[in-house]
Design a protein around this motif. Structure first.
Motif, short mmCIF file in Angstrom:
data_model
loop_
_atom_site.label_atom_id
_atom_site.label_comp_id
_atom_site.label_asym_id
_atom_site.label_seq_id
_atom_site.Cartn_x
_atom_site.Cartn_y
_atom_site.Cartn_z
N LEU A 178 3.18 -3.06 -0.02
CA LEU A 178 2.42 -4.03 -0.81
C LEU A 178 1.13 -3.40 -1.36
CD1 LEU A 178 2.19 -7.45 -1.04
CD2 LEU A 178 0.22 -6.90 0.32
N ILE A 179 0.43 -2.67 -0.49
CA ILE A 179 -0.83 -2.04 -0.92
C ILE A 179 -0.56 -1.00 -2.01
CG2 ILE A 179 -2.71 -0.50 -0.14
CD1 ILE A 179 -2.69 -2.07 2.52
N GLN A 180 0.47 -0.18 -1.79
CA GLN A 180 0.79 0.86 -2.79
C GLN A 180 1.17 0.23 -4.14
OE1 GLN A 180 -0.09 3.79 -2.12
NE2 GLN A 180 -0.32 3.38 0.07
N ILE A 181 1.92 -0.86 -4.09
CA ILE A 181 2.39 -1.50 -5.33
C ILE A 181 1.22 -2.13 -6.09
CG2 ILE A 181 3.81 -3.38 -6.26
CD1 ILE A 181 5.72 -2.80 -3.80
N ILE A 182 0.34 -2.80 -5.36
CA ILE A 182 -0.81 -3.42 -6.06
C ILE A 182 -1.68 -2.32 -6.69
CG2 ILE A 182 -2.92 -4.81 -5.79
CD1 ILE A 182 -1.45 -6.45 -3.69
N ARG A 183 -1.87 -1.23 -5.96
CA ARG A 183 -2.67 -0.13 -6.53
C ARG A 183 -2.02 0.42 -7.81
NH1 ARG A 183 -4.21 3.46 -1.14
NH2 ARG A 183 -5.65 1.95 -0.23
N ALA A 184 -0.71 0.65 -7.75
CA ALA A 184 0.00 1.22 -8.91
C ALA A 184 0.00 0.22 -10.07
CB ALA A 184 1.42 1.59 -8.52
N GLY A 185 0.18 -1.06 -9.76
CA GLY A 185 0.18 -2.10 -10.81
C GLY A 185 -1.18 -2.18 -11.48
N GLU A 186 -2.24 -2.07 -10.68
CA GLU A 186 -3.60 -2.10 -11.23
C GLU A 186 -3.83 -0.89 -12.14
OE1 GLU A 186 -6.26 -3.92 -11.61
OE2 GLU A 186 -7.62 -2.29 -12.18
N LYS A 187 -3.35 0.28 -11.72
CA LYS A 187 -3.48 1.49 -12.55
C LYS A 187 -2.84 1.25 -13.92
CE LYS A 187 -5.60 5.15 -11.12
NZ LYS A 187 -6.53 4.25 -10.50
N ASN A 188 -1.66 0.63 -13.91
CA ASN A 188 -0.99 0.34 -15.17
C ASN A 188 -1.82 -0.60 -16.04
OD1 ASN A 188 1.25 1.96 -14.82
ND2 ASN A 188 2.52 0.34 -13.91
N LEU A 189 -2.42 -1.62 -15.42
CA LEU A 189 -3.27 -2.55 -16.18
C LEU A 189 -4.46 -1.80 -16.78
CD1 LEU A 189 -2.98 -5.52 -13.68
CD2 LEU A 189 -2.38 -5.68 -16.10
N GLU A 190 -5.00 -0.86 -16.01
CA GLU A 190 -6.12 -0.07 -16.52
C GLU A 190 -5.67 0.77 -17.72
OE1 GLU A 190 -7.93 2.04 -13.20
OE2 GLU A 190 -8.25 0.16 -12.12
N SER A 191 -4.46 1.31 -17.65
CA SER A 191 -3.95 2.11 -18.78
C SER A 191 -3.75 1.25 -20.03
CB SER A 191 -2.61 2.77 -18.44
OG SER A 191 -2.75 3.53 -17.28
N MET A 192 -3.53 -0.05 -19.84
CA MET A 192 -3.40 -0.96 -21.02
C MET A 192 -4.78 -1.30 -21.59
SD MET A 192 -0.72 -3.83 -19.66
CE MET A 192 0.48 -3.40 -18.42
#
Ligand code: PMV
Length: 296
Positions: free
Chosen positions: A212-226
């Motif tokens: 869960l922690i890894q997924i939220i971190r990766a999802g947030e990174k993607n939002l930052e890239s947008m």
């Protein structure tokens, strides 16, 4: 007197990508808006004029009626406005249901959802429909635009107790502006976000905290890239990650300053509280996956 309430929502993941046909995972949160309608002799035209101008035509068009008898409209809300918690969808849904009851129409959740989506189009231009579905039906919602939504099982208590929301403040940009900023050029990121949403669903089902922690971190990174997470909020999120947790915006985000509410997770939530206090930001806990719209 008619009283209807609806919850707010958070995006566990998948915001923005959902506008481009990818799935999003949302949860109804235990912050509610309550709408009360009562009959009067003459309506006060100044009372919530803008909201009435959006909602009443939707009701009149659907019911093919020209007038609605005068009423008094009272709204009380626990949901911060314009901060990624779906306040516009919640207010619209509760008001629409109350108004339908007021004119004597027997509504069901499907109808209120459909009409709330119409209101969301006026507020946001090109909404995915995820916000209205979540505030109307409640619980956890797995939603892909144009497809029937699914209601996954609730978050296991051992994970649910470790979520905290931090309010970074109301974004300067509207949801409409943020949605317009994101474009199809991020297709690869949307694909990855879809994968992460599916993995998140499994991590929640299995109660797998590390995942869960890894997924939220990766999802947030993607939002930052947008480009939907401002630099100042990115630095708060980095502090949370460095402390062993994860955090993400939930909703449209913000480009320059505050980004609304952050969804944060930490095996020791008191650490998130301390980070929020050090940043002079409000934080709060709320149940995730609560009941949707209801007549009170
Ligand atoms: O800012 P909010 O809480 O209304 O969330 C918007 C979510 C988006 O995915 C960016 C847009 C949408 O309609 O789904």
């Amino acid at each position: 007197m008619i009283k209807v309430s609806a919850p707010g929502k958070i995006h566990l993941l998948g915001e923005h990508a959902v506008v481009y046909g990818k799935p999003a995972l949302l949860a109804a949160v235990d912050l509610r808006v309550t709408v009360i309608l009562s009959p009067v002799i003459v309506s006060d035209q100044r009372e919530r004029g803008n909201l009435k101008k959006i909602i009443e035509p939707i009701i009149k068009k659907y019911l093919k009626i020209k007038t609605i008898p005068p009423y008094r409209l009272e709204i009380s809300s626990q949901i911060p406005v314009g901060s990624g918690l779906g306040s516009s969808a919640a207010i619209s849904a509760a008001y629409i249901a109350a108004l339908l009851s007021y004119v004597g129409y027997k509504w069901d959740l499907n109808l209120v959802n459909e009409l709330t989506f119409e209101a969301e189009k006026v507020f946001h231009g090109n909404p995915s429909g995820g916000d209205n579905i979540t505030v109307v039906y409640g619980g956890l919602i797995y939603y892909t635009k144009g497809e029937p939504f699914q209601s996954p099982p609730s978050i296991p208590p051992k994970l649910a107790k470790n979520f905290i929301l931090i309010n970074t403040g109301k974004p300067k940009e509207t949801t409409k502006e943020m949605v317009e900023m994101v474009s199809v050029k991020f297709r690869k990121i949307f694909d990855n976000q879809e994968q992460l949403v599916k993995e998140l669903l499994l991590a929640i089902r299995d109660g797998n905290e590390n995942q869960l922690i890894q997924i939220i971190r990766a999802g947030e990174k993607n939002l930052e890239s947008m480009g939907v997470v401002s630099k100042s909020v990115q630095s708060i999120i980095r502090k949370i990650e460095d402390s062993g947790g994860a955090a993400k915006i939930c909703g449209a985000g913000g480009k320059t300053g505050p980004t609304g509410v952050l969804l944060c997770y930490h095996p020791k939530p008191s650490i998130i509280q301390n980070i929020a206090i050090s940043q002079h930001l409000d934080y709060f806990r709320t149940a995730l996956g609560v009941e949707g719209l209801r007549q009170e």
